[in-house]
Design an enzyme around this catalytic site. Structure first.
Site, PDB file in Angstrom:
ATOM      1  N   LYS A 160       0.824  -1.049   0.134  1.00 19.39           N
ATOM      2  CA  LYS A 160       0.005  -0.137   0.045  1.00 19.39           C
ATOM      3  C   LYS A 160       0.853   1.310  -0.073  1.00 19.39           C
ATOM      4  O   LYS A 160       0.503   2.350   0.770  1.00 19.39           O
ATOM      5  CB  LYS A 160      -0.887   0.003   1.357  1.00 19.39           C
ATOM      6  CG  LYS A 160      -2.004  -1.188   1.179  1.00 19.39           C
ATOM      7  CD  LYS A 160      -2.710  -1.188   2.531  1.00 19.39           C
ATOM      8  CE  LYS A 160      -2.263  -1.789   3.496  1.00 19.39           C
ATOM      9  NZ  LYS A 160      -3.153  -1.928   4.837  1.00 19.39           N
ATOM     10  N   ASP A 196      -5.431  -6.471   9.972  1.00 18.71           N
ATOM     11  CA  ASP A 196      -7.074  -5.831  10.153  1.00 18.71           C
ATOM     12  C   ASP A 196      -8.092  -6.818   9.804  1.00 18.71           C
ATOM     13  O   ASP A 196      -9.071  -6.683  10.385  1.00 18.71           O
ATOM     14  CB  ASP A 196      -6.913  -4.667   9.070  1.00 18.71           C
ATOM     15  CG  ASP A 196      -6.428  -4.740   7.878  1.00 18.71           C
ATOM     16  OD1 ASP A 196      -5.985  -5.715   7.525  1.00 18.71           O
ATOM     17  OD2 ASP A 196      -6.380  -3.740   7.086  1.00 18.71           O
TER      18      ASP A 196
HETATM   19  C1  GLC Z   1      -2.521  -5.025   2.332  1.00 18.55           C
HETATM   20  C2  GLC Z   1      -1.715  -5.817   3.399  1.00 18.55           C
HETATM   21  C3  GLC Z   1      -2.533  -6.734   4.108  1.00 18.55           C
HETATM   22  C4  GLC Z   1      -3.877  -5.839   4.818  1.00 18.55           C
HETATM   23  C5  GLC Z   1      -4.564  -5.067   3.637  1.00 18.55           C
HETATM   24  C6  GLC Z   1      -5.641  -4.426   3.734  1.00 18.55           C
HETATM   25  O1  GLC Z   1      -3.145  -6.160   1.348  1.00 18.55           O
HETATM   26  O2  GLC Z   1      -0.669  -6.501   2.766  1.00 18.55           O
HETATM   27  O3  GLC Z   1      -1.984  -7.200   5.313  1.00 18.55           O
HETATM   28  O4  GLC Z   1      -4.579  -6.945   5.438  1.00 18.55           O
HETATM   29  O5  GLC Z   1      -3.793  -4.498   2.932  1.00 18.55           O
HETATM   30  O6  GLC Z   1      -5.586  -3.249   4.651  1.00 18.55           O
END
Ligand code: GLC
Length: 463
Positions: A160, A196
Site C-alpha cells: 500500500k 486488520d
Molecule cells: C494489504 C496488506 C494486508 C492488509 C490489506 C488491507 O494487502 O498486505 O496485510 O490486510 O492491505 O488493509
C-alpha cells in the site's frame, strides 16, 4: 469551438474490446476458485505460493470475553487509538476513538520516527481519555507479518505504498515496545498483534458464531478465515497452541493467478512494488482509480475520448481517485451532470455527453471486474472450509470501497449467486464498520486468556 467528431463505431468497438478483456465470466471465476484452492494448500504447507497463508495464532473469540482493552489500529494512512469495553455475552460498549493521520514523510521515514509517531499518538490518547491503569493492548498492523506467536511477528514486506526503512525482517511488536519505552509510556502490555482482516473477523465473531471470514476492501484488500490447525502444516515448528482451529491471514492481495490486461501491466510497472500484490492492484481502492486513469488516457490517445488538450491532465499519475469512480458510477442525473462537475474539477472542461457516458462505462467495467474477482476468491475460501455449504457463513467486510462504492457490493453478491447458485443463501455478508480496531481489542482479551500457550506478556517500563 467546434465539437470534435468521434468515430462512433470506433468508440463502440473499443468499449466492447475493453469489456471483453476485463470480463470475469463464470468459467473464468471457477478457474480462479480452482487456482485459489491450490495456492491455499501450497501456502499452508510452505510450498512456493502467491498466497502467504500467515497463521494468526488465535482462534475466534467466544463472545464471553470481558474487560476494557486498548487497541492501536494502523491501516492505510490513518492510525486510530481506541479503548473498548467488552461486556460478555457478545455485548460491548461504545469505543472511545482518536484518529491520527500519517503524512507521506512518516510513511517513508525510518523505523524509529515511524514507531515514535505511533507511540506519541497513543500517549495523546491515553492522556485525553485519562487512562492510567495498566492495560492490555491489541495492535492492528495491516501488513504481511510472519507471526510466531500471538504477540510477535516479523514484517515480510511493505504494501500500500509504505516504505518505512529498517522494519522488514524485524519484529514489529519489539519495535513498538521500544518506542513506548522511548516515549515513557508505562503500564501497557502489547498482548496481541493482529492483521486488520483478523480484527474484522474477531469483531463480528464476538457476537455472531457463524462469522468465519473477515475481508478488507479499502486502500488495500485481504481476507482471513478459520482453518483446522492440523491443516496448517507449516505451523508444527512454531510451538504449542491450545485450540483446534486458527485464523489464517490469506494475504490474498498477492494472489497472481489472474488474467491481466495491458492496463494492469502498465499500472504494475509504474508501482512501488512491481510484480507484487497483483490482485490488490486489480481490486483495491488504492489502485482502481489509477487503473481507470490509464484506460481513460488510452482512449484519449486514440482520439475516442475528450479533446487532445485533456491529455496533459490524464497523464498525471494519481490524479484520478477511486472515490471519483464511486461518484461517476453513482451519477444518474440527466446529462450526467455530476460527472461533468467532477471532470471540471480535474480540469477536463467541455466534455460531451458521449464522453461522460464512456467515462461511466469505463469505470463500471473496471469496478465490476474487481467485485467479481473478490466474489470468486470469497467463494474459494468458503468452499475450502465447507465444500457443500452445509452451514451458514457470515462474512465480515470492512473498508470504504465496499461501503461507499455504489455497485461493488451488489455486483459481488450477484457473482456469488452465479457461482454458488442456491447455496449462496447460506452466505451472509455483513458490513463491519471500523471493526479492525475493535477486533484487536477483542483479540487482546482472547490472548489474555492464554489462547496461545507460552506467550509472554510484554510489559514496558520507563527507561
Ligand atoms: C494489504 C496488506 C494486508 C492488509 C490489506 C488491507 O494487502 O498486505 O496485510 O490486510 O492491505 O488493509
Amino acid at each position: 469551438m467546434t465539437e470534435k467528431k468521434i468515430p462512433k463505431d470506433g468508440l463502440r468497438t473499443a468499449m466492447d474490446d475493453l469489456k471483453r478483456v476485463f470480463r470475469v465470466s463464470v468459467p473464468e471465476a471457477n478457474r480462479i476458485i480452482y487456482d485459489f484452492h491450490r495456492e491455499m494448500v501450497r501456502g499452508l504447507s510452505c510450498k512456493k505460493s502467491s498466497l502467504r497463508m500467515l497463521p494468526a495464532y488465535v482462534d475466534r473469540p467466544t463472545g464471553g470475553e470481558k474487560g476494557k482493552f486498548i487497541a492501536l489500529d494502523l491501516g492505510g494512512t490513518n492510525l486510530r487509538a481506541l479503548e473498548f469495553e467488552l461486556k460478555g455475552f457478545g455485548r460491548s460498549g461504545k469505543p472511545k476513538i482518536m484518529k491520527f493521520t500519517l503524512s507521506k514523510e512518516e510513511m517513508d521515514a525510518d523505523s524509529s520516527r515511524f514507531f515514535d509517531f505511533i507511540a506519541k499518538s497513543l500517549k495523546l490518547f491515553l492522556k485525553k481519555e485519562k487512562i492510567r491503569d495498566a492495560s492490555a493492548l491489541g495492535f492492528t498492523f495491516s501488513f504481511p507479518v510472519r507471526q510466531s506467536g500471538i504477540k510477535t511477528g516479523i514484517l515480510v514486506c511493505w504494501t500500500k505504498g509504505f516504505n518505512v526503512k529498517g522494519v522488514i525482517g524485524r519484529d514489529v511488536v519489539g519495535l513498538l515496545t521500544k518506542a513506548l519505552i522511548r516515549n515513557r509510556i508505562r503500564g501497557i502490555d502489547i498482548t496481541a498483534l493482529v492483521n486488520d482482516t483478523v480484527g474484522t473477523l474477531a469483531a463480528k465473531a464476538y457476537s455472531d458464531r457463524n462469522c468465519d471470514v473477515g475481508i478488507i476492501l479499502g486502500t488495500g484488500t485481504n481476507a482471513c478465515y478459520i482453518e483446522p490447525v492440523n491443516n496448517i502444516i507449516k505451523i508444527k515448528s512454531y510451538g504449542r497452541y491450545s485450540s483446534s482451529n486458527m485464523v489464517v491471514n490469506v494475504e490474498w492481495g498477492n494472489f497472481n493467478k489472474l488474467k491481466r490486461t495491458v492496463f494492469d501491466d502498465i499500472l504494475d510497472k509504474d508501482s512501488a512494488n512491481p510484480a507484487e500484490q497483483i490482485l490488490e492492484k486489480m481490486v483495491s481502492g488504492m489502485y482502481l482509480g489509477e487503473l481507470a486513469r490509464i484506460v481513460l488516457l488510452h482512449f484519449n490517445e486514440r482520439g475516442l475520448l475528450f479533446s487532445p488538450t485533456s491529455r496533459k491532465i490524464l497523464s498525471k499519475k494519481g490524479i484520478f481517485k477511486t472515490d471519483h469512480m464511486s461518484g461517476i458510477e453513482g451519477d444518474s442525473l440527466y446529462g450526467l451532470k455530476t460527472i461533468d462537475r467532477l471532470l471540471n474539477s480535474l480540469g477536463i472542461i467541455g466534455s460531451t455527453l458521449s464522453d461522460r457516458t464512456a467515462v461511466k462505462n469505463i469505470c463500471s467495467i473496471i469496478s465490476e471486474r474487481a467485485s467479481r474477482i473478490t466474489a470468486a476468491c470469497t467463494a474459494a475460501i468458503i468452499t475450502r472450509m465447507d465444500p457443500d455449504l452445509s452451514r451458514m457463513h457470515t462474512i465480515a467486510i470492512d473498508g470504504t470501497l465496499y461501503e461507499k462504492h455504489p455497485n461493488f457490493s451488489k455486483n459481488m453478491r450477484q457473482c456469488l449467486i452465479e457461482l454458488l447458485k442456491g447455496r449462496a443463501s447460506r452466505v451472509r455478508i455483513s458490513l463491519a464498520k471500523d471493526a479492525s480496531g475493535k477486533g484487536a481489542a477483542i483479540i487482546a482479551a482472547v490472548a489474555m486468556k492464554g489462547a496461545w500457550r507460552g506467550a509472554k506478556i510484554c510489559k514496558t517500563t520507563e527507561s
